[in-house]
Design a protein around this motif. Structure first.
Motif, mmCIF file in Angstrom:
data_model
loop_
_atom_site.group_PDB
_atom_site.id
_atom_site.type_symbol
_atom_site.label_atom_id
_atom_site.label_comp_id
_atom_site.label_asym_id
_atom_site.label_seq_id
_atom_site.Cartn_x
_atom_site.Cartn_y
_atom_site.Cartn_z
ATOM 1 N N GLN A 13 1.338 6.483 -7.023
ATOM 2 C CA GLN A 13 0.192 7.296 -7.428
ATOM 3 C C GLN A 13 0.500 8.791 -7.314
ATOM 4 O O GLN A 13 0.095 9.578 -8.159
ATOM 5 C CB GLN A 13 -1.025 6.940 -6.571
ATOM 6 C CG GLN A 13 -1.676 5.634 -6.942
ATOM 7 C CD GLN A 13 -2.342 5.708 -8.305
ATOM 8 O OE1 GLN A 13 -3.286 6.446 -8.510
ATOM 9 N NE2 GLN A 13 -1.815 4.942 -9.252
ATOM 10 N N MET A 31 0.887 4.091 -2.872
ATOM 11 C CA MET A 31 0.639 5.495 -2.563
ATOM 12 C C MET A 31 1.697 6.393 -3.203
ATOM 13 O O MET A 31 1.378 7.414 -3.828
ATOM 14 C CB MET A 31 0.630 5.694 -1.043
ATOM 15 C CG MET A 31 0.298 7.108 -0.603
ATOM 16 S SD MET A 31 0.757 7.465 1.119
ATOM 17 C CE MET A 31 2.528 7.755 0.920
ATOM 18 N N PHE A 71 -10.023 0.928 -2.323
ATOM 19 C CA PHE A 71 -8.612 1.312 -2.310
ATOM 20 C C PHE A 71 -7.720 0.073 -2.346
ATOM 21 O O PHE A 71 -6.755 0.008 -3.101
ATOM 22 C CB PHE A 71 -8.319 2.151 -1.060
ATOM 23 C CG PHE A 71 -6.975 2.830 -1.104
ATOM 24 C CD1 PHE A 71 -6.849 4.092 -1.652
ATOM 25 C CD2 PHE A 71 -5.844 2.208 -0.616
ATOM 26 C CE1 PHE A 71 -5.614 4.726 -1.708
ATOM 27 C CE2 PHE A 71 -4.608 2.829 -0.674
ATOM 28 C CZ PHE A 71 -4.499 4.084 -1.217
ATOM 29 N N THR A 110 0.833 -1.200 0.000
ATOM 30 C CA THR A 110 0.000 0.000 0.000
ATOM 31 C C THR A 110 0.870 1.253 0.000
ATOM 32 O O THR A 110 0.557 2.240 -0.680
ATOM 33 C CB THR A 110 -0.925 0.000 1.226
ATOM 34 O OG1 THR A 110 -1.671 -1.216 1.254
ATOM 35 C CG2 THR A 110 -1.895 1.172 1.169
ATOM 36 N N ARG A 143 -4.417 15.001 -4.767
ATOM 37 C CA ARG A 143 -4.262 13.551 -4.745
ATOM 38 C C ARG A 143 -4.997 12.952 -3.552
ATOM 39 O O ARG A 143 -5.689 11.950 -3.673
ATOM 40 C CB ARG A 143 -2.772 13.193 -4.693
ATOM 41 C CG ARG A 143 -2.486 11.715 -4.525
ATOM 42 C CD ARG A 143 -3.174 10.872 -5.569
ATOM 43 N NE ARG A 143 -2.676 11.140 -6.911
ATOM 44 C CZ ARG A 143 -3.195 10.618 -8.010
ATOM 45 N NH1 ARG A 143 -4.250 9.819 -7.926
ATOM 46 N NH2 ARG A 143 -2.690 10.898 -9.190
ATOM 47 N N GLU A 180 -7.634 -1.513 -5.772
ATOM 48 C CA GLU A 180 -6.782 -0.765 -6.698
ATOM 49 C C GLU A 180 -5.314 -1.039 -6.426
ATOM 50 O O GLU A 180 -4.501 -1.141 -7.345
ATOM 51 C CB GLU A 180 -7.078 0.737 -6.584
ATOM 52 C CG GLU A 180 -6.510 1.552 -7.728
ATOM 53 C CD GLU A 180 -7.021 2.982 -7.733
ATOM 54 O OE1 GLU A 180 -6.484 3.795 -8.508
ATOM 55 O OE2 GLU A 180 -7.952 3.283 -6.964
ATOM 56 N N MET A 201 -9.481 5.888 5.644
ATOM 57 C CA MET A 201 -9.411 5.783 4.190
ATOM 58 C C MET A 201 -8.871 4.438 3.738
ATOM 59 O O MET A 201 -9.392 3.817 2.818
ATOM 60 C CB MET A 201 -8.534 6.888 3.621
ATOM 61 C CG MET A 201 -8.543 6.958 2.103
ATOM 62 S SD MET A 201 -7.223 7.996 1.464
ATOM 63 C CE MET A 201 -5.804 6.978 1.793
ATOM 64 N N SER A 220 -8.669 12.930 -4.128
ATOM 65 C CA SER A 220 -9.086 11.890 -5.075
ATOM 66 C C SER A 220 -9.251 10.540 -4.390
ATOM 67 O O SER A 220 -9.897 9.642 -4.921
ATOM 68 C CB SER A 220 -8.066 11.771 -6.217
ATOM 69 O OG SER A 220 -6.868 11.147 -5.765
ATOM 70 N N TRP A 221 -8.649 10.412 -3.188
ATOM 71 C CA TRP A 221 -8.804 9.191 -2.400
ATOM 72 C C TRP A 221 -9.929 9.335 -1.376
ATOM 73 O O TRP A 221 -10.020 8.555 -0.426
ATOM 74 C CB TRP A 221 -7.499 8.866 -1.664
ATOM 75 C CG TRP A 221 -6.377 8.484 -2.577
ATOM 76 C CD1 TRP A 221 -6.480 7.970 -3.828
ATOM 77 C CD2 TRP A 221 -4.975 8.590 -2.300
ATOM 78 N NE1 TRP A 221 -5.233 7.744 -4.370
ATOM 79 C CE2 TRP A 221 -4.286 8.112 -3.450
ATOM 80 C CE3 TRP A 221 -4.227 9.031 -1.218
ATOM 81 C CZ2 TRP A 221 -2.906 8.075 -3.533
ATOM 82 C CZ3 TRP A 221 -2.846 8.990 -1.298
ATOM 83 C CH2 TRP A 221 -2.190 8.513 -2.441
ATOM 84 N N SER A 222 -10.766 10.359 -1.561
ATOM 85 C CA SER A 222 -11.931 10.597 -0.695
ATOM 86 C C SER A 222 -11.538 10.909 0.747
ATOM 87 O O SER A 222 -12.232 10.534 1.694
ATOM 88 C CB SER A 222 -12.878 9.378 -0.715
ATOM 89 O OG SER A 222 -13.297 9.093 -2.019
#
Length: 326
Positions: free
Chosen positions: A252, A249, A314, A245, A264, A317, A308, A267-269
């Motif tokens: 991305q 991160m 997540f 992860t 950014r 992805e 999150m 965009s990951w809420s």
């Protein structure tokens, strides 16, 4: 394949030497020793060497040398950069599995914070240099392959352009990348020696040096670097179980290095991104390419405490992205 010349072999031998510590010294795995120029130099210095050779043409001479010594040299048909292949069926030599390799050379796993159990010396394959760096990086963060046995130290020749990437700093626009951040978080990086490409021989058909071209970064030398995994890598919020992860991160964030970090995160809420950056003392208008490697680690650890990273989308992805990178 590049072959170390005799004069360079002596320089390399000095670079690999460290002050002796009490107790048993680490085994040195030499990758693709070829005719054994460096091998003999290391043996003369009293180093215990495991020669991992993938070219059948070089094996007889190496095995002959092995037979004249009393266990100081072990010759194995294999390729270090084809360790633990991702295949369903049994891999054929020169592919090698790390558990079989370490069992053969008599090295057991040690705790992560223990001393280095094994040193590796070799040259990254130039045609797939970046791929090899990524594979080693994944193994490091996941504590898989050779890193299941502890903090294995790599002493490797890489092109100057890739060395510039690994050691870049924020502001070096072309060089500072996701690979930069991840290696600097994971390893101590030490330049041992820089050597012009002309100091290496090659056994290609036309006898020319296959020097990788670079339009953006200098690439006039082959650089011998030492990569030593950090003892404190798996502390605080970063663990081998969530390292994929962390890698995702960082990748991305560098997909659009000019973008603002808040964009950014949004965009990951993540609704409170501005508050989070303020707590981390990161400017709210900071671009992703402006953060130092330690900033990315602190950001990841803070995100671990948010809701999150528990969201299914997540993690899905992350898994898709990791499969593509592997």
């Amino acid at each position: 394949r590049f072959i170390v010349c005799p004069q360079l072999a002596r320089t390399v031998q000095r670079c690999l030497q460290r002050p002796a510590r009490p107790g048993r010294q680490p085994v040195l795995i030499e990758c693709a020793p070829g005719p054994g120029i460096l091998t003999r130099t290391l043996l003369n210095a009293g180093v215990r060497v495991v020669a991992l050779e993938s070219n059948l043409a070089f094996l007889p001479n190496l095995q002959s040398l092995e037979n004249t010594l009393d266990g100081q040299l072990k010759v194995i048909y294999g390729d270090f950069f084809r360790l633990d292949p991702l295949v369903t069926q049994t891999a054929k030599p020169p592919a090698v599995y790390s558990d079989k390799l370490f069992e053969t050379i008599g090295v057991a796993a040690v705790p992560w914070k223990a001393d280095v159990p094994v040193k590796v010396f070799g040259m990254l394959p130039q045609k797939k240099e970046r791929n090899a760096l990524w594979r080693l990086l994944f193994a490091l963060y996941e504590c898989s392959s050779v890193y299941r046995y502890g903090r294995v130290e790599l002493n490797i020749f890489i092109s100057e352009k890739e060395y510039k990437v690994l050691t870049a700093k924020p502001g070096e626009i072309r060089a500072y990348q996701a690979l930069t951040v991840l290696y600097q978080v994971g390893c101590d990086i030490e330049l041992l020696h820089k050597e012009p490409w002309s100091s290496f021989a090659t056994n290609t058909k036309n006898g020319a040096l296959a020097i990788p071209k670079s339009m953006c970064l200098p690439n006039d030398h082959f650089c011998l670097i030492r990569l030593t995994p950090r003892q404190n890598l798996f502390s605080r919020g970063l663990k081998s179980t969530n390292s994929s992860t962390f890698i995702f991160m960082v990748k991305q964030c560098f997909a659009r290095p000019k973008s603002r970090l808040t964009d950014r995160l949004n965009s990951w809420s993540l609704d409170n991104s501005v508050k989070l950056l303020r707590e981390l003392e990161i400017p709210k208008n900071a671009e992703t390419r402006n953060l130092y490697p330690e900033d990315y680690r602190r950001l990841f650890e803070a995100l671990q405490n948010s809701d999150m990273f528990t969201e299914t989308w997540f993690h899905d992805e992350v898994l898709d992205n990791i499969r593509n990178m592997n």
